[in-house]
Design a protein around this motif. Structure first.
Motif, PDB file in Angstrom:
ATOM      1  N   MET A  23       0.845  -1.190   0.000  1.00  0.00           N
ATOM      2  CA  MET A  23       0.000   0.000   0.000  1.00  0.00           C
ATOM      3  C   MET A  23       0.882   1.241   0.000  1.00  0.00           C
ATOM      4  SD  MET A  23      -3.237  -0.780   2.443  1.00  0.00           S
ATOM      5  CE  MET A  23      -4.122  -2.344   2.359  1.00  0.00           C
ATOM      6  N   TYR A  24       0.593   2.146  -0.923  1.00  0.00           N
ATOM      7  CA  TYR A  24       1.414   3.336  -1.107  1.00  0.00           C
ATOM      8  C   TYR A  24       0.547   4.591  -1.088  1.00  0.00           C
ATOM      9  CZ  TYR A  24       5.275   0.290  -2.485  1.00  0.00           C
ATOM     10  OH  TYR A  24       6.263  -0.656  -2.489  1.00  0.00           O
ATOM     11  N   GLY A  25       1.190   5.723  -0.854  1.00  0.00           N
ATOM     12  CA  GLY A  25       0.506   7.007  -0.890  1.00  0.00           C
ATOM     13  C   GLY A  25       1.201   7.956  -1.840  1.00  0.00           C
ATOM     14  N   LEU A  26       0.416   8.720  -2.583  1.00  0.00           N
ATOM     15  CA  LEU A  26       0.951   9.725  -3.500  1.00  0.00           C
ATOM     16  C   LEU A  26       0.364  11.078  -3.134  1.00  0.00           C
ATOM     17  CD1 LEU A  26       2.650  10.389  -6.049  1.00  0.00           C
ATOM     18  CD2 LEU A  26       0.553  10.016  -7.384  1.00  0.00           C
ATOM     19  N   GLU A  27       1.232  12.019  -2.759  1.00  0.00           N
ATOM     20  CA  GLU A  27       0.779  13.360  -2.398  1.00  0.00           C
ATOM     21  C   GLU A  27       0.305  14.101  -3.639  1.00  0.00           C
ATOM     22  OE1 GLU A  27       2.627  17.495  -0.529  1.00  0.00           O
ATOM     23  OE2 GLU A  27       3.545  15.555  -0.022  1.00  0.00           O
ATOM     24  N   GLN A  28      -0.862  14.724  -3.533  1.00  0.00           N
ATOM     25  CA  GLN A  28      -1.438  15.503  -4.621  1.00  0.00           C
ATOM     26  C   GLN A  28      -1.999  16.794  -4.029  1.00  0.00           C
ATOM     27  OE1 GLN A  28      -2.325  14.168  -8.406  1.00  0.00           O
ATOM     28  NE2 GLN A  28      -0.239  13.995  -7.635  1.00  0.00           N
ATOM     29  N   ASP A  29      -1.298  17.906  -4.252  1.00  0.00           N
ATOM     30  CA  ASP A  29      -1.748  19.181  -3.693  1.00  0.00           C
ATOM     31  C   ASP A  29      -2.720  19.832  -4.676  1.00  0.00           C
ATOM     32  OD1 ASP A  29      -2.095  21.349  -2.118  1.00  0.00           O
ATOM     33  OD2 ASP A  29      -0.092  22.192  -2.409  1.00  0.00           O
ATOM     34  N   ALA A  30      -3.931  19.278  -4.720  1.00  0.00           N
ATOM     35  CA  ALA A  30      -4.954  19.711  -5.677  1.00  0.00           C
ATOM     36  C   ALA A  30      -6.233  20.055  -4.917  1.00  0.00           C
ATOM     37  CB  ALA A  30      -5.218  18.604  -6.697  1.00  0.00           C
ATOM     38  N   TYR A  31      -7.187  20.646  -5.626  1.00  0.00           N
ATOM     39  CA  TYR A  31      -8.462  21.030  -5.005  1.00  0.00           C
ATOM     40  C   TYR A  31      -9.135  19.822  -4.363  1.00  0.00           C
ATOM     41  CZ  TYR A  31     -13.216  22.723  -4.404  1.00  0.00           C
ATOM     42  OH  TYR A  31     -14.436  23.046  -3.866  1.00  0.00           O
ATOM     43  N   PHE A  32      -9.635  20.027  -3.125  1.00  0.00           N
ATOM     44  CA  PHE A  32     -10.306  18.961  -2.387  1.00  0.00           C
ATOM     45  C   PHE A  32     -11.501  19.545  -1.642  1.00  0.00           C
ATOM     46  CE2 PHE A  32     -11.010  16.835   1.684  1.00  0.00           C
ATOM     47  CZ  PHE A  32     -11.154  15.507   1.286  1.00  0.00           C
ATOM     48  N   ILE A  33     -12.644  18.879  -1.769  1.00  0.00           N
ATOM     49  CA  ILE A  33     -13.833  19.271  -1.005  1.00  0.00           C
ATOM     50  C   ILE A  33     -14.626  18.025  -0.649  1.00  0.00           C
ATOM     51  CG2 ILE A  33     -15.274  19.658  -3.063  1.00  0.00           C
ATOM     52  CD1 ILE A  33     -15.441  21.833   0.117  1.00  0.00           C
TER      53      ILE A  33
END
Length: 249
Positions: free
Chosen positions: A221-231
């Motif tokens: 299991m991995y995580g990828l950071e994504q600094d994008a719009y989130f709601i």
């Protein structure tokens, strides 16, 4: 209403092309402002919130949409049937819960209708504008069983935090409390269908606690950071905020 659409997507549907949208929740926290609709159908500037989710993922290359439905599913299906008459690129399939299965049970049931090796999963009441091709490439590169899209946030207490190792594998899931900064689970995943279905998982369970938190030490299991719009419109305050942040697709 075309219930023949419950058939699985055609064989060979590509990994980037398939998305499960979890839209079976009761929406109890939104009842004060949206009393008679499933959460994903809450109106935002004259259109259901679900329309914005579909529009974004279509822009990112998704062609097969599998909707995991439960509460008042007839309302969602009726809307989607109308939508497909105007959107020839939208292919819809339905997995309908007869009783609430939890997020894990809903994903497990919907995965039975997926013919591709990997599938994206997201929540119908959340819009995370992550880079879908980048998430797919990362997932395949890592030979991951599950990849989480993670949103960096500051000064928050509504969400828990996901910590990663140096190789981007999941190190820990930390409880909800106040954090000055951290990466949160954005509710957007890419999942290896065969690996997920091979586990002895119950019919009803939470994907977050019964799968992610249970197996992250044992499986890829991995995580990828994504600094994008989130709601996440699950609470009235954010439902009010989204009215000014999203424009009609």
């Amino acid at each position: 209403m075309n219930l023949n659409a419950v058939n699985p997507p055609p064989s060979g549907a590509g990994g980037q092309g398939s998305l499960i949208i979890l839209a079976g929740g009761l929406g109890t926290r939104l009842r004060s402002v949206v009393s008679d609709l499933p959460k994903c159908m809450a109106p935002v500037n004259g259109k259901p919130f679900l329309a914005y989710v579909i529009d974004y993922f279509q822009q990112q290359g998704i062609t097969q949409f599998i909707f995991s439905l439960g509460y008042k599913h007839e309302i969602i299906i009726e809307y989607l049937e109308q939508l497909t008459t105007h959107n020839s690129q939208l292919t819809t399939h339905y997995s309908i819960e007869k009783e609430p299965l939890g997020t894990g049970g809903a994903i497990k049931s919907a995965c039975e209708k997926v013919s591709s090796k990997n599938v994206f999963v997201t929540n119908g009441d959340t819009l995370f504008k992550a880079n879908i091709p980048a998430l797919q490439n990362f997932h395949i590169q890592k030979s991951a069983e599950c990849t989480l899209a993670l949103k960096p946030m500051r000064n928050f207490s509504r969400y828990g935090v996901v910590e990663l190792n140096d190789d981007s594998s999941v190190k820990s899931f930390n409880e909800k409390k106040y954090y000055e900064s951290g990466l949160i689970n954005g509710g957007l995943y890419m999942l290896n269908v065969e690996s997920f279905l091979s586990k002895s998982l119950p019919a009803k369970f939470s994907f977050e606690t019964g799968y992610l938190e249970k197996f992250y030490n044992e499986h890829a299991m991995y995580g990828l950071e994504q600094d994008a719009y989130f709601i996440d419109i699950g609470i009235p305050e954010d439902y009010e905020r989204v009215q000014t942040e999203l424009v009609n697709p």
